[in-house]
Design a protein around this motif. Structure first.
Motif, mmCIF file in Angstrom:
data_model
loop_
_atom_site.group_PDB
_atom_site.id
_atom_site.type_symbol
_atom_site.label_atom_id
_atom_site.label_comp_id
_atom_site.label_asym_id
_atom_site.label_seq_id
_atom_site.Cartn_x
_atom_site.Cartn_y
_atom_site.Cartn_z
ATOM 1 N N VAL A 37 0.845 -1.193 0.000
ATOM 2 C CA VAL A 37 0.000 0.000 0.000
ATOM 3 C C VAL A 37 0.885 1.249 0.000
ATOM 4 O O VAL A 37 0.666 2.200 -0.765
ATOM 5 C CB VAL A 37 -0.943 0.004 1.230
ATOM 6 N N ALA A 38 1.888 1.262 0.853
ATOM 7 C CA ALA A 38 2.764 2.436 0.985
ATOM 8 C C ALA A 38 3.448 2.751 -0.341
ATOM 9 O O ALA A 38 3.449 3.901 -0.808
ATOM 10 C CB ALA A 38 3.794 2.198 2.087
ATOM 11 N N VAL A 39 4.011 1.730 -0.966
ATOM 12 C CA VAL A 39 4.720 1.962 -2.226
ATOM 13 C C VAL A 39 3.749 2.446 -3.299
ATOM 14 O O VAL A 39 4.026 3.421 -4.015
ATOM 15 C CB VAL A 39 5.445 0.676 -2.697
ATOM 16 N N ASN A 40 2.614 1.810 -3.409
ATOM 17 C CA ASN A 40 1.670 2.202 -4.463
ATOM 18 C C ASN A 40 1.140 3.617 -4.261
ATOM 19 O O ASN A 40 0.924 4.351 -5.225
ATOM 20 C CB ASN A 40 0.538 1.171 -4.558
ATOM 21 N N LYS A 41 0.943 4.006 -2.987
ATOM 22 C CA LYS A 41 0.494 5.382 -2.723
ATOM 23 C C LYS A 41 1.600 6.383 -3.095
ATOM 24 O O LYS A 41 1.325 7.459 -3.643
ATOM 25 C CB LYS A 41 0.133 5.558 -1.239
ATOM 26 N N VAL A 42 2.821 6.050 -2.790
ATOM 27 C CA VAL A 42 3.930 6.948 -3.155
ATOM 28 C C VAL A 42 3.974 7.126 -4.681
ATOM 29 O O VAL A 42 4.145 8.240 -5.190
ATOM 30 C CB VAL A 42 5.275 6.413 -2.616
ATOM 31 N N ILE A 43 3.782 6.026 -5.389
ATOM 32 C CA ILE A 43 3.789 6.113 -6.852
ATOM 33 C C ILE A 43 2.616 6.966 -7.341
ATOM 34 O O ILE A 43 2.778 7.831 -8.215
ATOM 35 C CB ILE A 43 3.714 4.691 -7.468
#
Lengths: 588, 588
Positions: free
Chosen positions: B488-494
């Motif tokens: 979730v964290a990585v996808n939100k950053v992207i």
């Protein structure tokens, strides 16, 4: 990348030279401590504990507990003032620990232009003296008032600034900025926007708002401070202070004492010579002499050394390259005695040992001068006694004339009016009133100009003297008590392809040939010094008390030095920058 | 030539601004005396007695007896460490008296190459902050061990050095010289032979012969001194000492005290920050804070000011242009209080007043960022929880792994072995042992790399955090206690086109978007500082005691910082510069 240097510094290969057992004068920290210096090729590899650099083939030089300093740098010198061509000049100054100079070769430029300077820079490559070229900002100084063969305008300056050894432009004259000389301002703009380049100033007599204006234009140094007020103003206004202590002008005592007493930061103060006469160089040395004097005026050793090394390098943004004992810097290293009786014992320049305990180890071959430096004396018209006669208005028997007098200690002229007799229409000199004939003869075959005037202060009683060295045009200057000797003197100078001469009753008393540009000889410094003594003795024998008469004469031609001057164009009122008639009125 | 400037300096025209009634801190002489400063356009026209410059239309600023100093110069700073885009960054530092910086914009270069840096330099032109560009000497730091979108090789460096604002190359890493990286040595050769250019060093931990070697190669400055021994060695060896006092590392007390106690010449010592975090900048200031500290460590006011002005300029051969109050210098002027409680009251930058008794007078419009700076986050493959799983050898139930731990006060990693359970073939983290999952996801759409490892020292007890800021590649670094939150964290950053985030149980706790290169925001410093507090609070709420966790995380990705690192390529043994398997052996 010099991988051998890196290997030596890193301890993977032996140094070429290691100086050990000395006291390092560290100009970066102003500390003095025990240590040595290791050299690889032409660079310093290590400083301090350098035993690790000693290996097979390393030449070890024992400093015997003496001081180890960086090689000295003269940030403002005209080598031509020595009358030596560049190789014997290099020998002279290297012997005294000077390993780098910044110079414009302005005099060569006057005679032979950029081509001539480039030829001299080529000759210099065979020496161990590092030369940074400061491009002349204008040649001649007074285009409307004198004739020169060489010229520097913006286009030539631009081309010269592209040289690898170029570091800026030189002798940027304050009033010329204020007068907005177009070529000068354009050149300064180019310098201002070119990284690493500097506008080197010539800011005699400038102060207050006028000084602010020339500094605002981008001048960053000046070597014309005469006393405390000049010196302090310059440093405070961010202008690098080059204190001049040379053969022609000595400002060190007044300026250095002012800086030290005011306890100013000295990182932007250096000592330069401007002019170094060969006799002075042979007898007293160069920057080593300045260091001795600086110490006597109150500087500690590290500060004095900093002023003839790192600080001069900083004034040209070359402190990463020269000016200190540090890895990567040019291997310019002196071994010296201490404050008590400062003396340079040994010299390494660019990694090569030049001097060993006072003994020169190198001698440069006489240069094969390029044609542009030779045969630079050509008369457009023959010169005879008549050439020098100043004619009075028809029928006049006595006239009032404007005489220029030199001061006895410095070649600055003042005015004096005199009454002179007229014989056969020709105004006569008057030895009792100390009024001599003076003239300058154009010597490049351009226009055959002969400028004529009356001179006082030299007190010659007989004969004539002539010289092909005359700022800022280097035409042939001649002064005498009679027209015949003057003609002989000029024609002999031309025959020699330039030089200096004393003549009496048609006979040559003494002479020195300057075949290179009419300015320089290939004699060694010691040989030339001996010749100069003979020549000066001859002139003193003619009655003149002036110690170095030809140096004085050379400045009488400078149309920029107050109050009067003589050039090939005529008698110059420097204040008005006009040619004037030396005859003021007819009295009888 | 700026003729108006000359006219104002010369007293023929009125100044635009005159600051009067102050105490001039003269960094050239280290004196302090009463006087003022006159400004014409973007330059200083006169200093000292400047009443003559006041005329019709002159804006007169009364310094009220306070000190007048040159604007401050940070000789080594990465503005990206503030997370602010360049215009709010300029506002932040100008407010504290910094009027010029030297920077490589290395982080922009990693993401968007020279094109990106040039776009930021263009954005900066709308501000009053003078920026000198120090070209990155190598991007990325470790080409074989990480993926970056931007690259700097010799050809690009050569092109960049031709820019008017270029002053050299940056972060020249000592060991890379010793390893003879070919592109680096060629770039250094180019710098060494180009007037005005410098090789700015990154000489952490270097001493003795190795230090000699890198200096011999042409490095002239270093900002990595940690203590007295480092500091003294650098100054003594002719290396300009940049003492670092920034948000990430504070070396001023140790280094400055050493320099002052040894009574070294300080002309080659400056103070830099390297990194300035926005919260630090907002709360404490920039170089004004360094001056306060320098004074508290024993420097007098003039010396402290010299170290944040003239000396920094000298390190780049720009002392004719900036760094002091003198005619012709950029009109960068601060009005400050004195030693007791040093504070910047008013600021003039490039002739424009920025700050008036603490009140900002300027506010820069948000930049219209060029496309190369935007949309820099692209995943080649979708990221899911599975992306982060480290699989054990088939059948294993317990494995011994290599964990990297960060030290709690500095993001330096040490090694620790741990025994971890395996569930369904997946090695499990262990919060009781403080072993978390860590990974870096390639974000330029180049190869879809995901490097994975185990991390200790952060002590998080739940959730995950992710960031698109990670030296020296700025891929997305993610750390967590479970794979789902990490995804979730990585996808939100992207989704945010870059930023930093804290996630727990699939919910976003706090986040900041960095749409510019995934590194920077257009928020103001104050706004960003408030957001950073919220984000850090969220992470502290997840159990981590690390004060600024994302700064630590960003350095865990640096394949050049010992002992271990994580990049998109994998788990890195920094000592051997090899990718390694975090699983050391199967225990059960």
């Amino acid at each position: 990348m010099d991988l051998k240097l890196l290997a030596v510094a890193g301890g993977q290969a032996p140094a070429d030279i290691v100086v050990k057992n000395g006291k390092i004068v560290n100009v970066y920290t102003k500390e003095i401590y025990e240590g040595g210096v290791a050299v690889a090729g032409d660079k310093i590899a290590a400083v301090g504990d350098v035993d690790y650099c000693i290996g097979e083939g390393t030449k070890v030089i024992d400093a015997n507990g003496n001081y180890i300093t960086p090689g000295f740098i003269d940030g403002h010198i005209h080598p031509e003032s020595s009358s030596l061509s560049i190789r014997p000049f290099a020998e002279l100054v290297l012997k005294h620990g000077t390993t780098a100079i910044m110079t414009d070769f302005h005099e060569i430029g006057v005679v032979s232009g950029l081509e001539g300077i480039e030829a001299v820079l080529d000759e210099a490559k065979e020496t161990d003296l590092k030369i940074y070229f400061v491009v002349p900002s204008h040649v001649p100084f007074s285009p409307a008032l004198e004739t020169s063969a060489g010229q520097f305008n913006y286009d030539i300056i631009k081309k010269a600034l592209e040289r690898e050894d170029a570091v800026g432009i030189s002798e940027v004259v304050g009033p010329y900025i204020l007068a907005q000389f177009p070529d000068l301002l354009t050149s300064m703009d180019l310098v201002n926007k070119t990284p690493g380049m500097t506008n080197q100033g010539h800011l005699a007599d400038m102060k207050g708002p006028a000084m602010n204006a020339v500094l605002a234009a981008g001048v960053t140094t000046d070597h014309e401070s005469l006393g405390p007020e000049d010196a302090l103003e310059r440093v405070r206004k961010g202008c690098h202070l080059m204190i001049r202590e040379g053969s022609a002008a000595r400002n060190l005592e007044a300026c250095l004492k002012a800086v030290l007493e005011a306890k100013l930061d000295t990182s932007r103060v250096s000592i330069v010579t401007d002019d170094l006469h060969t006799c002075d160089g042979v007898n007293n040395g160069h920057l080593d002499d300045a260091v001795r004097r600086a110490i006597s005026y109150g500087a500690d050793l590290a500060t004095a050394i900093q002023m003839v090394s790192l600080n001069a390098a900083r004034a040209f943004h070359k402190d990463d390259e020269i000016g200190g004992l540090a890895p990567g810097r040019r291997a310019d290293i002196n071994i010296t005695t201490g404050e008590e009786d400062f003396k340079v014992l040994s010299v390494i320049a660019g990694g090569r040992q030049i001097l060993d305990n006072g003994n020169m180890l190198v001698s440069y071959a006489k240069a094969d001068h390029k044609p542009c430096l030779l045969n630079t004396t050509t008369l457009k018209n023959p010169v005879t006694a008549d050439s020098f006669k100043i004619m009075a208005p028809e029928g006049a028997k006595k006239v009032k004339v404007q005489v220029m007098d030199t001061l006895p200690w410095i070649p600055i002229t003042t005015g004096r009016e005199a009454e002179l007799n007229v014989v056969d229409g020709v105004v006569q000199c008057d030895l009792e009133q100390d009024v001599l004939y003076i003239a300058q003869v154009e010597r490049y075959g351009i226009n055959g100009n002969v400028g004529k005037a009356f001179m006082g202060g030299f007190q010659m009683k007989a004969g004539a003297i002539a010289s092909s060295v005359g700022h800022d045009n280097h035409n042939v200057i001649v002064m005498g008590t009679n027209f015949e000797d003057m003609a002989v003197a000029v024609n002999k100078v031309i025959e020699m392809n330039g030089g200096q001469i004393a003549v009496k009753d048609g006979e040559v008393l003494a002479s020195i040939a300057y075949p290179v540009c009419g300015l320089l000889t290939d004699l060694s410094a010691e040989e030339l010094a001996a010749e100069k003594v003979k020549l000066n003795d001859a002139i003193h024998g003619l009655g003149s008390p002036i110690t170095i008469p030809f140096m004085f004469l050379s400045f009488i031609c400078l149309a920029a030095l107050p109050c009067f001057a003589i050039t090939d164009v005529g008698f110059i009122n420097v204040i008005t920058q006009q040619v004037m008639d030396p005859i003021l009125e007819v009295l009888e």
